[in-house]
Write an enzyme that holds these catalytic residues in place. Structure first.
Site, mmCIF file in Angstrom:
data_model
loop_
_atom_site.group_PDB
_atom_site.id
_atom_site.type_symbol
_atom_site.label_atom_id
_atom_site.label_comp_id
_atom_site.label_asym_id
_atom_site.label_seq_id
_atom_site.Cartn_x
_atom_site.Cartn_y
_atom_site.Cartn_z
ATOM 1 C CG ASP A 98 -2.057 0.962 1.129
ATOM 2 O OD1 ASP A 98 -2.368 1.397 0.010
ATOM 3 O OD2 ASP A 98 -2.653 1.291 2.180
ATOM 4 C CG HIS A 133 -0.611 2.232 -9.240
ATOM 5 N ND1 HIS A 133 -0.784 1.867 -7.931
ATOM 6 C CD2 HIS A 133 -1.723 2.947 -9.576
ATOM 7 C CE1 HIS A 133 -1.953 2.338 -7.491
ATOM 8 N NE2 HIS A 133 -2.525 3.000 -8.465
ATOM 9 C CG LEU A 148 8.707 -17.612 -3.418
ATOM 10 C CD1 LEU A 148 8.441 -17.708 -1.923
ATOM 11 C CD2 LEU A 148 9.334 -16.257 -3.758
HETATM 12 C C1 IPE Z 1 -5.498 -2.606 -0.048
HETATM 13 O O1 IPE Z 1 -5.148 -1.283 -0.180
HETATM 14 C C2 IPE Z 1 -5.488 -3.297 -1.380
HETATM 15 C C3 IPE Z 1 -4.186 -3.482 -2.001
HETATM 16 C C4 IPE Z 1 -3.039 -3.146 -1.489
HETATM 17 C C5 IPE Z 1 -4.215 -4.118 -3.286
HETATM 18 P P1 IPE Z 1 -6.269 -0.136 -0.352
HETATM 19 O O2 IPE Z 1 -5.541 1.129 -0.542
HETATM 20 O O3 IPE Z 1 -7.239 -0.525 -1.403
HETATM 21 O O4 IPE Z 1 -7.003 -0.201 1.056
HETATM 22 P P2 IPE Z 1 -7.788 0.919 1.847
HETATM 23 O O5 IPE Z 1 -8.827 1.493 0.915
HETATM 24 O O6 IPE Z 1 -6.806 1.943 2.283
HETATM 25 O O7 IPE Z 1 -8.378 0.207 3.018
HETATM 26 C C1 IPE Z 2 -1.659 0.270 -3.308
HETATM 27 O O1 IPE Z 2 -1.441 1.647 -3.328
HETATM 28 C C2 IPE Z 2 -1.930 -0.285 -4.674
HETATM 29 C C3 IPE Z 2 -3.324 -0.714 -4.915
HETATM 30 C C4 IPE Z 2 -4.289 -0.675 -4.040
HETATM 31 C C5 IPE Z 2 -3.610 -1.230 -6.227
HETATM 32 P P1 IPE Z 2 -2.619 2.706 -3.315
HETATM 33 O O2 IPE Z 2 -3.024 3.003 -4.722
HETATM 34 O O3 IPE Z 2 -3.729 2.236 -2.447
HETATM 35 O O4 IPE Z 2 -1.909 3.964 -2.692
HETATM 36 P P2 IPE Z 2 -2.490 4.954 -1.599
HETATM 37 O O5 IPE Z 2 -2.963 4.114 -0.455
HETATM 38 O O6 IPE Z 2 -3.616 5.687 -2.244
HETATM 39 O O7 IPE Z 2 -1.344 5.824 -1.234
HETATM 40 MG MG MG Z 3 -4.102 2.450 -0.487
#
Ligand code: IPE
Ligand code: IPE
Ligand code: MG
Length: 279
Positions: A35, A52, A146
């Site tokens: 995240d 990303h 793995l």
């Molecule tokens: C969780 O992160 C999903 C992934 C890392 C793929 P999100 O960014 O979607 O989660 P929330 O919305 O902060 O809970």
């Molecule tokens: C995690 O990073 C990737 C996915 C959920 C696909 P985020 O896109 O949720 O990044 P933040 O949480 O908005 O910083």
């Molecule tokens: Mg996120």
């Protein structure tokens, strides 16, 4: 573990950390909620998708490090069932990046005997993404090193619902529906992760203290590790630090710590009994 140490030189970055890790107490299964990509980009005044893109390098590092350590399973949360709520352009970029990752990394996965598996409701993926994902999974299916589970269109609740529905379906087919009894083992064997041990360690980057619908069933007794590091900044050092912290934890599973418990309990019991004896 040996392979990681061989890849490092004494004095090199991460050498001391790697030396401090006890090879006998490595987690068999590490799960990561990757995240913070959007925030990483925002801090640089870049569009979210740049975050990303920058998140691919750390995926490569985590996979390579786990393979070298001899970890058995690495589960990576790449796209949740809730992530469809994001703007269409962002979702499409995520599919494009997934396809790029698969194409780019396949030779490396093969070389390192890494098996890829996808978990989630994969039927909802765009057809081209699904085809390329299936092809990469097939191509690595005979590998024995793995196992990397990519959680894509994954939801922990959806997984449990799917497991229960598949149990009902099987019982209907074999005529056992009237006498069907569901227990924990049966549910566990019908989850997407049926062949894997539960995660020993769950890492979440970006400081969020929540599970976000990830592996709800399997993390019942996982050790949780949250770091403020945003996913695109997550390095081998961060992973080794998480492992060191994990090795300090006392995993009790609702029981008591191993060392000295029996004798301690016995003497406490004896003195309690003595105090209760009528004088
Ligand atoms: C969780 O992160 C999903 C992934 C890392 C793929 P999100 O960014 O979607 O989660 P929330 O919305 O902060 O809970
Ligand atoms: C995690 O990073 C990737 C996915 C959920 C696909 P985020 O896109 O949720 O990044 P933040 O949480 O908005 O910083
Ligand atoms: Mg996120």
């Amino acid at each position: 573990m040996k392979a990681l140490l061989e890849a490092l030189q004494p004095g090199e970055k991460d050498w001391d950390l790697a030396q401090a890790i006890d090879p006998a107490r490595l987690p068999a299964h590490i799960a990561i909620i990757m995240d913070g990509n959007g925030r990483w980009a925002g801090r640089r005044f870049l569009p979210r998708v740049a975050g990303h893109k920058a998140g691919i390098g750390p995926v490569r590092t985590a996979v390579e490090t786990c393979a070298r350590l001899g970890v058995k399973v690495l589960t990576l949360y790449a796209f949740s069932v809730e992530n469809w709520k994001r703007p269409r352009a962002e979702v499409e970029t995520l599919w494009r990046l997934l396809r790029y990752y698969l194409k780019q990394e396949l030779p490396e996965l093969q070389k390192n005997d890494i098996r890829l598996q996808a978990i989630g409701r994969l039927d909802a993926l765009p057809a081209q993404v699904r085809r390329e994902l299936d092809a990469a999974v097939d191509a690595t299916s005979a590998n024995r090193g793995l196992l990397v589970n990519l959680a894509i269109n994954y939801g922990g609740r959806a997984e449990i619902v799917d497991a229960v529905n598949s149990i009902l379906e099987m019982a209907r087919l074999d005529g056992s529906i009237q006498t069907l009894k569901i227990d924990e083992d049966l549910i566990a064997t019908c989850l997407y992760t049926a062949s894997c041990p539960d995660p020993d360690l769950l890492i979440r980057t970006s400081g969020e203290m929540r599970i976000s619908n990830f592996l709800l069933w399997q993390i019942a007794y996982s050790e949780l590790y949250v770091t403020d590091t945003l996913w695109p900044d997550f390095t081998r050092t961060d992973l080794l630090q998480a492992l060191l912290e994990y090795q300090k934890r006392d995993r009790r599973y609702g029981g008591l710590s191993g060392a000295g418990v029996d004798t301690e309990a016995k003497s406490a019991e004896e003195s309690l009994l003595a105090s209760l004896r009528p004088s």
